[in-house]
Write an enzyme that holds these catalytic residues in place. Structure first.
Site, PDB file in Angstrom:
ATOM      1  N   ALA A  70       0.670  -1.140  -0.071  1.00 45.60           N
ATOM      2  CA  ALA A  70      -0.069  -0.174  -0.052  1.00 45.60           C
ATOM      3  C   ALA A  70       0.762   1.265  -0.026  1.00 45.60           C
ATOM      4  O   ALA A  70       2.001   1.527   0.548  1.00 45.60           O
ATOM      5  CB  ALA A  70      -0.934  -0.090   1.216  1.00 45.60           C
ATOM      6  N   GLY A 116       0.594  -5.617   0.768  1.00 44.12           N
ATOM      7  CA  GLY A 116      -0.533  -5.762   0.207  1.00 44.12           C
ATOM      8  C   GLY A 116      -0.279  -6.554  -1.057  1.00 44.12           C
ATOM      9  O   GLY A 116      -1.338  -7.182  -1.555  1.00 44.12           O
ATOM     10  N   GLU A 141       5.089  -4.954   7.379  1.00 45.19           N
ATOM     11  CA  GLU A 141       4.101  -3.985   7.895  1.00 45.19           C
ATOM     12  C   GLU A 141       4.752  -3.617   9.366  1.00 45.19           C
ATOM     13  O   GLU A 141       4.718  -2.619   9.688  1.00 45.19           O
ATOM     14  CB  GLU A 141       2.554  -4.193   7.853  1.00 45.19           C
ATOM     15  CG  GLU A 141       2.006  -3.938   6.617  1.00 45.19           C
ATOM     16  CD  GLU A 141       2.087  -5.281   5.858  1.00 45.19           C
ATOM     17  OE1 GLU A 141       1.329  -5.162   4.563  1.00 45.19           O
ATOM     18  OE2 GLU A 141       2.758  -6.384   6.064  1.00 45.19           O
TER      19      GLU A 141
END
Length: 727
Positions: A70, A116, A141
């Site tokens: 992302a 993602g 992440e």
């Protein structure tokens, strides 16, 4: 016939496979953006309703980038956790549509498949990757203080098991294709030119219902053991309870409670395992909304943005043309010199002429390089042929033959100004007029070295950190005479070596050595007050430092500190004075790990897996070693010395901006990343509170804690924006 969309291009093959190629306009890499929602919906409407489509392959039109996750800007402007939760649910919904398609879907992965991107691939029925150097898979992440929010905490454990998934989720590891296949993420690894056809063929096999079944003995004994472990721990509630309990204990020992994201990752995986996928997806989105607003995630995202900005920084005036560096010389084949040669060859791909004073030293340096490449071959990161090609880029010498062809020469010899002057004179005599001379000194001002130069505009400092192959920072030190094109060339060279580069002003200790010294000195003073070695180390590691200061001093060498100390004390006075206890240790021969004894005893057997303290240390210092001191006070006395000296550096122009100081402290010295660095940490605490604490320490312990003038001025400022390093 191709139907062109802004981000997705659908190629309908004659065999009935629809190849969806992603190409985000205006971006070097494919990234997920909130505005894709309508495009996703239009894409899936086509995929759901076109009866000619027998199967789908997701691929990329950007070389070296499948989908890098992302866009970090996606949630930078949100105001509430609920807004972030909605974004997570939107992403989950898009990937649910992939998983729910009635035709099989295969991900054809070439290049970075991260965050993602991997979550999209996990929603597919199968995953095939190209065997290329740029192809990596992972869910990083956690490195931003977040968790995967597109279903990664649910789909990865379902695919490879809870234990294996937690290992990847909690570390942010990035796997090469071979390793990803071994752990079960990938179904197949192929040559890049065969990727699309192989993915289409796998999709058609799935469409025909001919799903390959894993044999009972797949994986041999190791496979049977893995399945037995999974049955014992993951496929029953009691076993899962043990697994999650162990994960949390291990997590606490690693993070010391300073990072909330790993805990939430375990919670999300457990929610799905115990309550089902729907509850797991909901927990994932909810936790993501919480984490975005934590101080820790904000700090880690600050670090990420800063490193991205530094990649674009030239550190020279606009229009400056950097000198070309094609050939490199390194003086000194010890650990630092050999390390510099290794990253120059391995990362930058440049030839190195390595010099040492004798054949023995030279052989040791080249042996260091050979060991590096042997390890790469053993880990199957390179073939033996590729390793040999790389090793052929280094040539050795005990004289200056061949240095006339060097564009840059890096000296990595002892911290002795006379010796460095001799090295400089030799390079100027044997090199070209435009040869750059770089010193790897950690404390001697570059101006002092350049004072004897015929061409001082060519002299610069390149301060590497040990071990060079692992430490990410390169601190470049420029004098007032260093030519802009030399600074630009050095920065480009450091980036080619894979380093995060900062450029600082010249002065004793520059930035990193200067801010580390008072931190370590204060730890030694606390020890001299009777606090135990282990108490000091534990206080700082619990505070967030990767290792305690006493352990660090043992690793660096206590004698190294006392060589640097007089240089700094002469320049900055009492606040840099080396405690007398260090001199006593040197007289006793306790120089740290290299001598077998320092603050710890490296010759004695470990007790309960822990290194014993040097039993004679407290007697030498004339203390008992059992004085009580609050852990927070220990940590703050050391850390505030670090922070205060960083502020001095900014106020004196050694740093051009706080961001460079934060990156230098974190990447070079291990300042706790979750704080964002000393300047962001000061902002978080409040400048007035920092000054008040320093004043209190000054009253208790002396003038070395006197707040830096820049902190005093900021604390007095009336405007809030002037009371912060970052607005």
């Amino acid at each position: 016939m191709a139907s062109k969309q802004s981000t997705f291009d659908i190629e309908q093959r004659d065999d009935g496979v629809a190849v969806v190629r992603m190409d985000v306009p205006g971006e070097a890499h494919n990234v997920l953006k909130a505005e894709f929602a309508d495009e996703f919906e239009a894409l899936f409407q086509r995929l759901r309703t076109d009866s000619a489509i027998k199967a789908v392959v997701f691929a990329s039109n950007k070389p070296g980038s499948f989908l890098a996750g992302a866009d970090i800007k996606l949630f930078e402007n949100v105001k509430t956790p609920d807004e972030v939760v909605a974004l997570a649910e939107q992403c989950q919904g898009a990937f649910h549509q992939i998983a729910d398609l009635k035709v099989p879907v295969v991900a054809a992965i070439d290049g970075a498949c991260l965050g993602g991107g991997l979550e999209l691939a996990l929603a597919c029925d199968a995953r095939i990757a190209a065997d290329t150097p740029k192809t990596v898979l992972g869910l990083p992440e956690v490195m931003l203080g977040l968790l995967p929010a597109g279903g990664g905490t649910q789909r990865l454990p379902a695919l490879i098991g809870i234990a294996a998934a937690l290992d990847l989720l909690l570390t942010g590891k990035q796997l090469r294709p071979g390793r990803a296949k071994k752990v079960g993420i990938l179904d197949q690894v192929v040559a890049p030119e065969a990727l699309i056809d192989a993915a289409a063929a796998r999709a058609l096999v799935l469409a025909a219902g001919k799903t390959p079944k894993a044999g009972l003995l797949t994986g041999g004994v190791a496979g049977l053991q893995a399945r037995a472990t999974k049955l014992a721990l993951e496929d029953n509630r009691l076993g899962r309870r043990v697994l999650f309990s162990q994960a949390r204990k291990k997590l606490q020992s690693q993070t010391r409670g300073n990072y909330p994201a790993p805990e939430r990752i375990v919670d999300a995986v457990e929610a799905g395992a115990e309550k089902g996928p729907e509850a797991g997806f909901a927990a994932e989105a909810r936790f993501f909304g919480e984490l975005v607003f934590t101080d820790e995630s904000r700090a880690l995202r600050h670090i990420y943005r800063a490193t991205e900005d530094l990649k674009k920084e030239t550190f020279a005036p606009a229009g400056t043309k950097a000198r070309t560096i094609d050939n490199v010389g390194v003086l000194g084949a010890g650990l630092m010199g050999a390390g510099i040669a290794t990253v120059t060859i391995d990362k930058a791909g440049l030839p190195v002429r390595l010099k040492d004073k004798d054949d023995t030293g030279l052989a040791a340096g080249i042996g260091h390089l050979r060991a590096h490449y042997d390890k790469k071959v053993k880990r199957k990161q390179l073939s033996r042929f590729e390793a040999d090609v790389a090793l052929n880029r280094v040539t050795g010498t005990t004289n200056y033959r061949g240095f006339a062809g060097c564009d840059l020469v890096v000296e990595a010899v002892f911290e002795d100004l006379d010796l460095k002057h001799r090295m400089l004179a030799d390079v100027e005599a044997n090199g070209r007029e435009d040869t750059i001379f770089a010193s790897n000194t950690s404390s001697i001002p570059i101006g002092d070295i350049a004072a004897r130069a015929k061409r001082p505009e060519n002299v610069i400092g390149l301060h590497y950190f040990s071990p060079v192959e692992k430490m990410p920072l390169l601190e470049i030190i420029a004098t007032n005479q260093t030519a802009p094109e030399v600074i630009a060339a050095s920065a480009a060279f450091g980036k080619a070596q894979g380093k995060t580069v900062i450029v600082v002003g010249d002065g004793p200790g520059f930035y990193t050595t200067r801010i580390l010294a008072p931190f370590l000195n204060e730890a030694t003073r606390i020890l001299a007050e009777g606090v135990s070695v282990k108490a000091v180390d534990a206080a700082l590691t619990n505070y967030g430092f990767p290792v305690g200061p006493m352990t660090l001093l043992d690793e660096v060498g206590i004698d190294i500190g006392t060589k640097v100390g007089p240089i700094l004390e002469k320049a900055f006075g009492e606040r840099m004075a080396v405690p007398g206890e260090s001199a006593k240790m040197i007289e006793a021969g306790w120089l740290g790990r290299k001598a077998g004894k320092g603050f710890y005893d490296y010759e004695a057997k470990k007790k309960n897996g822990k290194r014993p303290v040097n039993a004679d240390l407290y007697d030498l210092m004339g203390v008992s070693g059992d004085a009580g001191m609050d852990a927070t006070e220990i940590a703050e006395r050391c850390t505030f010395m670090f922070l205060n000296e960083a502020a001095h550096c900014l106020g004196e122009g050694i740093l051009s901006e706080p961001m460079h100081g934060d990156i230098g402290a974190i990447f070079g010295l291990g300042f706790p990343p979750f704080t964002g660095g000393p300047f962001r940490f000061a902002d978080r605490l409040g400048i007035k509170q920092v000054v008040a604490r320093l004043d209190a320490f000054t009253d208790q312990h002396g003038a070395r804690f006197e707040p830096a003038p820049i902190l005093r001025d900021m604390a007095r400022a009336r405007a809030r924006r002037k009371q912060r390093f970052y607005n």
